[in-house]
Write an enzyme that holds these catalytic residues in place. Structure first.
Site, PDB file in Angstrom:
ATOM      1  CB  SER A   1     -21.914   9.817   8.503  1.00 49.00           C
ATOM      2  OG  SER A   1     -22.023   9.493   7.145  1.00 49.00           O
TER       3      SER A   1
ATOM      4  CD  GLU B   1     -25.818   3.588  -4.276  1.00 46.69           C
ATOM      5  OE1 GLU B   1     -25.249   3.381  -3.194  1.00 46.69           O
ATOM      6  OE2 GLU B   1     -25.374   3.227  -5.366  1.00 46.69           O
TER       7      GLU B   1
ATOM      8  CG  HIS C   1     -20.926   6.948  -3.875  1.00 44.66           C
ATOM      9  ND1 HIS C   1     -20.248   6.472  -2.784  1.00 44.66           N
ATOM     10  CD2 HIS C   1     -22.139   6.373  -3.841  1.00 44.66           C
ATOM     11  CE1 HIS C   1     -21.028   5.635  -2.131  1.00 44.66           C
ATOM     12  NE2 HIS C   1     -22.183   5.559  -2.740  1.00 44.66           N
TER      13      HIS C   1
ATOM     14  CB  CYS D   1      -5.850  -2.750   3.862  1.00 39.92           C
ATOM     15  SG  CYS D   1      -4.578  -2.995   2.618  1.00 39.92           S
TER      16      CYS D   1
ATOM     17  CG  HIS E   1     -29.165   3.699   4.283  1.00 37.63           C
ATOM     18  ND1 HIS E   1     -29.521   4.405   3.167  1.00 37.63           N
ATOM     19  CD2 HIS E   1     -27.844   3.447   4.161  1.00 37.63           C
ATOM     20  CE1 HIS E   1     -28.443   4.577   2.407  1.00 37.63           C
ATOM     21  NE2 HIS E   1     -27.412   4.010   2.988  1.00 37.63           N
TER      22      HIS E   1
ATOM     23  CB  ILE F   1     -28.058   8.353   4.948  1.00 33.49           C
ATOM     24  CG1 ILE F   1     -28.900   8.604   3.693  1.00 33.49           C
ATOM     25  CG2 ILE F   1     -27.951   6.858   5.176  1.00 33.49           C
ATOM     26  CD1 ILE F   1     -30.367   8.235   3.826  1.00 33.49           C
TER      27      ILE F   1
ATOM     28  CE  LYS G   1     -19.122  -6.026  -1.029  1.00 35.13           C
ATOM     29  NZ  LYS G   1     -18.226  -6.126   0.099  1.00 35.13           N
TER      30      LYS G   1
ATOM     31  CE  LYS H   1      -3.139   2.449   3.112  1.00 35.83           C
ATOM     32  NZ  LYS H   1      -4.357   2.510   2.289  1.00 35.83           N
TER      33      LYS H   1
ATOM     34  CD1 TRP I   1     -19.222  -6.009   5.422  1.00 33.17           C
ATOM     35  CD2 TRP I   1     -19.710  -3.940   6.093  1.00 33.17           C
ATOM     36  NE1 TRP I   1     -19.849  -5.362   4.374  1.00 33.17           N
ATOM     37  CE2 TRP I   1     -20.159  -4.092   4.764  1.00 33.17           C
ATOM     38  CE3 TRP I   1     -19.905  -2.705   6.733  1.00 33.17           C
ATOM     39  CZ2 TRP I   1     -20.787  -3.071   4.059  1.00 33.17           C
ATOM     40  CZ3 TRP I   1     -20.535  -1.681   6.019  1.00 33.17           C
ATOM     41  CH2 TRP I   1     -20.969  -1.861   4.695  1.00 33.17           C
TER      42      TRP I   1
HETATM   43  N1  GLN Z   1     -25.544   5.697   8.696  1.00 34.70           N
HETATM   44  C1  GLN Z   1     -24.403   5.414   7.894  1.00 34.70           C
HETATM   45  C2  GLN Z   1     -23.807   6.716   7.393  1.00 34.70           C
HETATM   46  O1  GLN Z   1     -24.549   7.627   7.185  1.00 34.70           O
HETATM   47  C3  GLN Z   1     -24.748   4.534   6.706  1.00 34.70           C
HETATM   48  C4  GLN Z   1     -23.538   4.146   5.912  1.00 34.70           C
HETATM   49  C5  GLN Z   1     -23.781   3.147   4.806  1.00 34.70           C
HETATM   50  O2  GLN Z   1     -24.860   2.923   4.370  1.00 34.70           O
HETATM   51  N2  GLN Z   1     -22.763   2.531   4.322  1.00 34.70           N
HETATM   52  O3  GLN Z   1     -22.618   6.821   7.169  1.00 34.70           O
HETATM   53 ZN    ZN Z   2     -25.464   3.767   2.374  1.00 39.36          ZN
END
Ligand code: GLN
Ligand code: ZN
Length: 757
Positions: free
Chosen positions: A433, A665, A694, A516, A641, A431, A111, A18, A561
């Site tokens: 964050s 999404e 994104h 990573c 979500h 959503i 993936k 990396k 995860w």
């Molecule tokens: N609640 C999380 C955020 O807003 C959801 C992240 C996700 O869906 N990967 O970051």
């Molecule tokens: Zn998400």
């Protein structure tokens, strides 16, 4: 009976790869310096494997980014937009394909089967030509041989390569290129055949449901390849599941050896032993390449013994189930782990050693010390009070049907919720964050290192929360969030607070390219010693009269995860996590929180590889979500979500989650996804993402309005929410504020227009 390895982690013990590649990208390293560093790494990896008992080392498993992209390069299949010329593909073109360059967007990444590794998707169009365009495999084989290793080149097989690619031109079928591609493979085999005894061709698609056509291509292809290989033996490697309906096909191919994943699919051994031709070698994958636990050596030994008794030890090879790419490099680096728990684990290096012990034991060597140690470790794990907790087991036994069901059906709930929440039409929210700024990360990391005391840490976090709440008030969002400043990662954060989890210092696994991840390790029964989020959310709610959303990661995502236990079914582990989260959801309600969101972005990636296994998985996964969320009153609104996926084929199951509101999404696909929700008549409320988080682009009010209008066409207006695609933590405030302002404005204007009707 030789031991071999299907692939070794390429990142290096300390993620040296990396660092080297990222320095090269920043022009801090020259190409030559990068090449010399990677050469050292390969050398180290081979040496490590050899020292730990691997006879036949994999070569070509090393990659600067991804093995599928390596094949694309080798075949000269560079998409036109990258303007590659010349005999060989240059290193910068290679990285451009992975990362994009200017207007030439990066190739898609997705993936690798059901792992968390991502590969670069090959692109095909009709007038494409293929020719050998990289010397990588030859150079690396030479390197290994010069170093004195017995080298086994490893390549992604031609069918898997084509199967996992996509057409970029409508009406074209990528398999039309098979013959051209085979020519290049034949050329490679011809060039390698005098220097290697074995070559490994990976065809993991043999564990998927395959159509008739693809099966025929397999026959054609492997007849040609076998000819080209001459004396060199082809080992056909399958992994991640059972051959099942492809078993006859795999056994009929004229290759010299076949590798089976006997960790995921031990049952297939009997029939393969019965049906395999007497001139073929069988490679037994008896050490788990996907998890970090010690192998039960006694079990693996008896599997191998059984095979040797049936077909003879000369015809057996021993290997991990799949490439070790999916586990960290070396457990010895973990000096801070609880020694008791550490003693239950094995990383790549330790797994090589296990293979050696298995082989030596079967051949009658004296391995009593090693076997005893293994037995003791397994026993300690089985009996440890760290693993088993009676009260959790009891709670698990007492899960009733009622616990999986909300008190009233949705139509009744939503009435009460509407009274409780008093939201406008087209309510706006985010959503979870908000930008994870440098300051936020600094405070968290200083607290972790003990440089600041808890009080100060909490005060700082509170000030971040206040900032985010104020900004949302200013923007006039309808349902607010606290912004998640205290969370480094949406799974790790919860893992750190649940008992049953531990964390490695250096347990890195490649996710994609130089990225990573360090999955937390779930080793024991899950308990929530105290509430995990309530204080933050309560504080956030105290700052506003608007509803504040509680924010949790769902049980399936936490499971997917993490490295999880192999001593009980995943479904049981997931239920335990769900029980812990259920308590949290109830505590939030008790603290006066009217809405709680339980994120399940990973629910689709947990799907088994074969369709026949889907139902079973979906049943328990959905049950776990319901177990988490069904303990609350009708008045409390549950959101969920999801992102990064197509949901069309599992929409019924998503409906069965019975969340009051789902945000999903949708903006990249221009609301395409909503068709599934329309056709199915999704019964509850939906917030299709109207802002692509994104991308750094700020979406205009008009384009957001257009997206909402599209959604209005297919979703009943009263069921519609307005929100971004996902969390905003990777964005910065300069992008977020104007984007959200446009989003709120768009909703407000449409609301007005509708009200005037
Ligand atoms: N609640 C999380 C955020 O807003 C959801 C992240 C996700 O869906 N990967 O970051
Ligand atoms: Zn998400």
């Amino acid at each position: 009976m030789i031991t071999h390895n299907l692939g070794f982690p390429r990142i290096g013990v300390k993620r040296e790869l990396k660092r080297a590649i990222e320095s090269y990208w920043k022009s801090e390293l020259t190409e030559e310096e990068l090449r010399s560093k990677t050469k050292d790494l390969r050398k180290q990896n081979w040496q490590l494997q050899k020292e730990n008992g691997i006879d036949l080392v994999p070569v070509g498993d090393f990659s600067l980014y991804d093995q599928m992209l390596d094949m694309t390069t080798t075949l000269g299949a560079v998409p036109k937009r990258f303007g590659s010329k010349g005999e060989t593909v240059e290193i910068n073109t290679y990285f451009d394909m992975a990362r994009g360059k200017g207007s030439a967007g990066a190739m898609e990444m997705t993936k690798w089967f059901d792992t968390n590794y991502h590969y670069i998707v090959p692109e095909f169009e009709s007038n494409q030509t293929f020719k050998l365009s990289s010397e990588k495999i030859f150079e690396e084989v030479k390197e290994a041989i010069d170093e004195g290793y017995q080298a086994k080149p490893v390549l992604v097989g031609p069918l898997t390569y084509l199967f996992l690619g996509k057409e970029t031109e409508e009406g074209f079928n990528r398999f039309e290129h098979l013959n051209q591609i085979l020519k290049v493979y034949e050329e490679i085999l011809t060039r390698l055949k005098d220097s290697c005894e074995w070559i490994q061709l990976d065809e993991p698609i043999l564990v998927l449901d395959l159509g008739k056509k693809v099966k025929e291509y397999f026959k054609e292809a492997y007849e040609k390849l076998t000819k080209a290989a001459g004396q060199m033996k082809i080992l056909l490697a399958t992994y991640f599941g059972e051959l099942g309906s492809n078993e006859d096909l795999a056994l009929s191919l004229p290759v010299k050896g076949l590798h089976l994943d006997l960790v995921r699919a031990p049952e297939q051994l009997d029939s393969v032993l019965k049906n395999i031709d007497s001139d073929k070698i069988l490679s037994l994958g008896v050490v788990n390449g996907r998890n970090i636990w010690k192998t039960n050596l006694a079990t693996s030994i008896s599997t191998v013994k059984k095979a040797t008794e049936e077909i003879g030890k000369e015809r057996i090879m021993i290997a991990p189930s799949c490439s070790l790419l999916h586990v960290p490099v070396d457990l010895d680096e973990e000096t801070a782990l609880n020694p008791e728990i550490k003693n239950w684990m094995a990383f790549a290096k330790q797994k090589c050693k296990e293979l050696q012990i298995i082989r030596d034991s079967v051949l009658g060597g004296d391995t009593s010390v090693e076997l005893k140690a293994n037995e003791n470790a397994l026993k300690s794990r089985k009996e440890s009070p760290l693993v088993t907790n009676k009260s959790v087991q009891e709670k698990l036994q007492n899960i009733s049907k009622e616990m999986l069901t909300r008190k009233s059906p949705f139509p009744e709930r939503i009435k009460k919720q509407n009274e409780n929440l008093k939201l406008p039409l087209l309510p706006t929210t985010t959503i979870g964050s908000f930008p994870q700024t440098k300051e936020i990360r600094k405070v968290r990391s200083e607290f972790k290192k003990g440089k600041i005391v808890e009080e100060d840490y909490k005060d700082s976090m509170k000030s971040f929360i206040k900032e985010v709440v104020d900004k949302q008030e200013e923007l006039s969002l309808d349902v607010l969030v606290h912004g998640e400043p205290e969370r480094n990662d949406m799974v790790e954060y919860f893992g750190e607070q649940l008992s049953g989890y531990c964390f490695t210092k250096n347990g890195w696994v490649q996710s994609y390219g130089t990225r990573c991840v360090k999955p937390p390790v779930l080793f024991g029964d899950v308990i929530r010693p105290e509430s995990m989020t309530v204080n933050w959310i309560k504080y956030a709610q105290s700052l506003t009269d608007k509803p504040m959303k509680g924010m949790l990661t769902g049980p399936v995502t936490i499971l997917c995860w993490s490295f999880v236990r192999d001593d009980q079914p995943r479904s049981v582990t997931c239920k335990q996590i769900a029980l812990a989260l259920r308590e949290e959801v109830k505590d939030l309600e008790e603290a006066g929180i009217k809405i709680t969101q339980v994120d399940e972005p990973a629910i689709r990636e947990g799907l088994p590889l074969r369709k026949k296994d889907w139902k079973d998985y979906l049943q328990w996964a959905i049950d776990c979500f319901r177990l988490t969320t069904s303990g609350v009153k009708d008045e409390t609104q549950i959101h969920t979500h999801m992102c990064y996926s197509e949901f069309n084929d599992i929409i019924e199951w998503i409906a069965k989650m019975d969340a009051d509101v789902i945000s999903i999404e949708a903006s990249r696909s221009k609301m395409e996804l909503l068709k599934a929700f329309q056709d199915f008549r999704y019964p509850n409320e939906i917030g299709p993402g109207v802002y692509d988080i994104h991308s750094p682009r700020i979406p205009s009010k008009e384009e957001i309005k257009d997206l909402i209008k599209k959604a209005i066409e297919v979703i009943p207006l009263k069921n519609l929410w307005v929100n971004p695609d996902c969390g905003l933590k990777t964005r910065n405030w300069e992008e977020v504020i104007p984007s959200l302002r446009n989003m709120v404005e768009a909703a407000r204007e449409l609301r007005k227009a509708v009200n005037q009707l």
